[in-house]
Design a protein around this motif. Structure first.
Motif, mmCIF file in Angstrom:
data_model
loop_
_atom_site.group_PDB
_atom_site.id
_atom_site.type_symbol
_atom_site.label_atom_id
_atom_site.label_comp_id
_atom_site.label_asym_id
_atom_site.label_seq_id
_atom_site.Cartn_x
_atom_site.Cartn_y
_atom_site.Cartn_z
ATOM 1 N N UNK A 63 -26.849 55.290 69.238
ATOM 2 C CA UNK A 63 -25.647 55.150 68.635
ATOM 3 C C UNK A 63 -25.560 54.717 67.187
ATOM 4 N N UNK A 64 -26.303 53.538 66.991
ATOM 5 C CA UNK A 64 -26.197 52.833 65.561
ATOM 6 C C UNK A 64 -26.829 53.729 64.600
ATOM 7 N N UNK A 65 -27.846 54.525 64.774
ATOM 8 C CA UNK A 65 -28.279 55.485 64.025
ATOM 9 C C UNK A 65 -27.592 56.547 63.519
ATOM 10 N N UNK A 66 -26.908 56.979 64.443
ATOM 11 C CA UNK A 66 -25.717 57.878 64.203
ATOM 12 C C UNK A 66 -24.803 57.507 63.207
ATOM 13 N N UNK A 67 -24.071 56.185 63.430
ATOM 14 C CA UNK A 67 -23.200 55.625 62.893
ATOM 15 C C UNK A 67 -23.808 55.178 61.378
ATOM 16 N N UNK A 68 -25.019 54.869 61.240
ATOM 17 C CA UNK A 68 -25.347 54.563 59.959
ATOM 18 C C UNK A 68 -25.697 55.852 59.118
ATOM 19 N N UNK A 69 -26.141 56.844 59.707
ATOM 20 C CA UNK A 69 -26.278 58.138 58.863
ATOM 21 C C UNK A 69 -24.823 58.732 58.275
ATOM 22 N N UNK A 70 -23.871 58.504 59.007
ATOM 23 C CA UNK A 70 -22.410 58.877 58.897
ATOM 24 C C UNK A 70 -21.857 58.104 57.686
ATOM 25 N N UNK A 71 -22.425 56.832 57.802
ATOM 26 C CA UNK A 71 -21.905 55.646 56.706
ATOM 27 C C UNK A 71 -22.495 56.099 55.358
ATOM 28 N N UNK A 72 -23.813 56.572 55.557
ATOM 29 C CA UNK A 72 -24.632 57.062 54.144
ATOM 30 C C UNK A 72 -23.851 58.285 53.813
ATOM 31 N N UNK A 73 -23.349 59.124 54.465
ATOM 32 C CA UNK A 73 -22.955 60.348 54.255
ATOM 33 C C UNK A 73 -21.441 59.962 53.286
ATOM 34 N N UNK A 74 -20.706 59.296 53.962
ATOM 35 C CA UNK A 74 -19.452 58.774 53.571
ATOM 36 C C UNK A 74 -19.570 57.917 52.101
ATOM 37 N N UNK A 75 -20.483 57.306 51.982
ATOM 38 C CA UNK A 75 -20.984 56.295 50.780
ATOM 39 C C UNK A 75 -21.328 57.549 49.628
ATOM 40 N N UNK A 76 -22.118 58.494 49.913
ATOM 41 C CA UNK A 76 -22.710 59.413 49.094
ATOM 42 C C UNK A 76 -21.246 60.326 48.648
ATOM 43 N N UNK A 77 -20.452 60.578 49.492
ATOM 44 C CA UNK A 77 -19.142 61.186 49.021
ATOM 45 C C UNK A 77 -18.170 60.504 48.417
ATOM 46 N N UNK A 78 -18.238 58.987 48.470
ATOM 47 C CA UNK A 78 -17.418 58.343 47.612
ATOM 48 C C UNK A 78 -17.972 58.017 46.294
ATOM 49 N N UNK A 79 -19.371 58.170 46.065
ATOM 50 C CA UNK A 79 -20.059 58.169 44.646
ATOM 51 C C UNK A 79 -19.601 59.197 44.023
ATOM 52 N N UNK A 80 -19.802 60.451 44.822
ATOM 53 C CA UNK A 80 -19.530 61.710 44.002
ATOM 54 C C UNK A 80 -17.914 61.580 43.641
ATOM 55 N N UNK A 81 -17.259 61.318 44.423
ATOM 56 C CA UNK A 81 -15.453 61.366 43.975
ATOM 57 C C UNK A 81 -15.333 60.115 43.026
ATOM 58 N N UNK A 82 -16.072 58.943 43.082
ATOM 59 C CA UNK A 82 -15.808 58.053 42.123
ATOM 60 C C UNK A 82 -16.064 58.282 40.733
ATOM 61 N N UNK A 83 -17.509 59.007 40.573
ATOM 62 C CA UNK A 83 -18.026 59.418 39.525
ATOM 63 C C UNK A 83 -16.885 60.739 38.718
ATOM 64 N N UNK A 84 -16.611 61.661 39.427
ATOM 65 C CA UNK A 84 -15.660 62.685 39.156
ATOM 66 C C UNK A 84 -14.331 61.826 38.608
ATOM 67 N N UNK A 85 -14.011 61.020 39.501
ATOM 68 C CA UNK A 85 -12.772 60.471 39.103
ATOM 69 C C UNK A 85 -12.722 59.894 37.709
ATOM 70 N N UNK A 86 -14.087 59.127 37.677
ATOM 71 C CA UNK A 86 -14.171 58.383 36.228
ATOM 72 C C UNK A 86 -14.295 59.256 34.850
ATOM 73 N N UNK A 87 -15.116 60.456 35.163
ATOM 74 C CA UNK A 87 -15.100 61.257 34.185
ATOM 75 C C UNK A 87 -14.005 61.937 33.886
#
Length: 322
Positions: A63-87
């Motif tokens: 379960x922790x591996x699945x949660x970690x993988x989803x956290x990474x996906x969430x973080x990547x999505x945040x990075x993309x949105x944050x960069x787009x918002x900054x631009x």
């Protein structure tokens, strides 16, 4: 014989019960250890995510591996949105700056030409028309500045970079912003700013002080005076601005820093209730704050507190946005 057999069965049952209890206890200890290990790993992953780092995914079915993988996906999505918002924010900031600059130049020319025309046509219909052009140009200039300030708030584009600076420099820039308005009302700005230093973004702090001075000039009578004084404290430097205008009622003193708030007592004066809101936000983002002391009929004193040391203002770290 029967009693011995019964005693043997009881002993075997007791031994079996002990073995079961030991097994259950061991299994429970193992389960608790595994749960704690899972929680520890998830907490580490969350800490890495909060610090902007990726978590290590365990390639298994846990379960922790699945949660970690989803956290990474969430973080990547945040990075993309944050960069787009900054631009997008940077593009909007550039656009507003360009538009305001392009408007300010022809508007200044219109105001200049109207003054020249009014001087040339000292009397008659031409002078009256030139005076109207000048009046409407001043209104347009005011609304343009308010629009730009409103856009800064809505787009969260006020970037703060505090550094050690002279308070005198901030006061100079702020006084220049209201110099023309003060001259038109024959208002004298009395300064006593000393040689104190503070940790602040000089440009935006001058904007904040300029807003306070603008209000002081706006609500003062013709020929009055406005006092600007620097008062040093242990951790802060206070820029105190005092006017002798109508004052502010006590029940409204906590509301004047709200966005778009305007008292019914000053509805006849131009403005949108943005200036003091910006003052509070600009100072707050630098570790400072603002206070008001006023009494109806006896004027108003605004106190702008700025940190004297970098550690109080957050130092010279990355830019902070409202």
């Amino acid at each position: 014989m029967g009693e011995r057999m019964m005693a043997g069965y009881i002993a075997i049952a007791a031994a079996a019960a002990v073995v079961c209890l030991v097994a259950i206890f061991a299994a429970r200890r193992h389960y608790e250890k595994r749960v704690k290990e899972t929680y520890r790993h998830l907490l580490e992953t969350l800490d890495r995510a909060l610090s902007g780092k990726r978590g290590d995914v365990r390639f298994d079915e846990s379960m922790d591996a699945a949660l970690t993988e989803r956290l990474n996906r969430l973080l990547r999505a945040y990075d993309v949105n944050h960069d787009a918002a900054g631009q997008e924010r940077d593009a909007m900031k550039t656009l507003i700056s360009d538009i305001s600059h392009q408007i300010r130049t022809p508007l200044a020319n219109i105001m200049l030409y109207s003054d020249l025309l009014r001087e040339k046509e000292a009397e008659g219909k031409g002078a009256a028309l030139a005076g109207r052009i000048r009046s409407q140009s001043e209104k347009l200039d005011f609304f343009m500045k308010e629009l730009v300030r409103t856009s800064y708030i809505q787009q969260e584009m006020i970037s703060m970079s505090p550094s050690m600076t002279d308070v005198e420099e901030i006061v100079d820039m702020a006084c220049q912003m209201v110099e023309l308005a003060a001259m038109k009302k024959n208002i004298t700005i009395l300064r006593n700013s000393g040689d104190e230093r503070c940790c602040a973004d000089s440009r935006w702090t001058a904007e904040a002080l300029g807003n306070v001075l603008d209000n002081a000039v706006k609500y003062s009578d013709e020929g009055a005076s406005v006092q600007v004084e620097t008062v040093p404290y242990e951790s802060f430097v206070c820029i105190r601005v005092r006017d002798f205008g109508p004052g502010i009622r006590e029940d409204e003193q906590g509301k004047i820093f709200q966005r778009f708030y305007r008292s019914d007592d000053v509805r006849d004066k131009p403005g949108f209730g943005i200036g003091l809101y910006l003052v509070r936000e600009i100072l707050g983002k630098q570790g400072g704050y603002v206070k008001v002391e006023s009494e109806p009929g006896k004027g108003t004193t605004m106190k702008l507190f700025l940190p004297r040391y970098e550690e109080l203002a957050g130092g010279n770290g990355p830019e902070r946005y409202l």
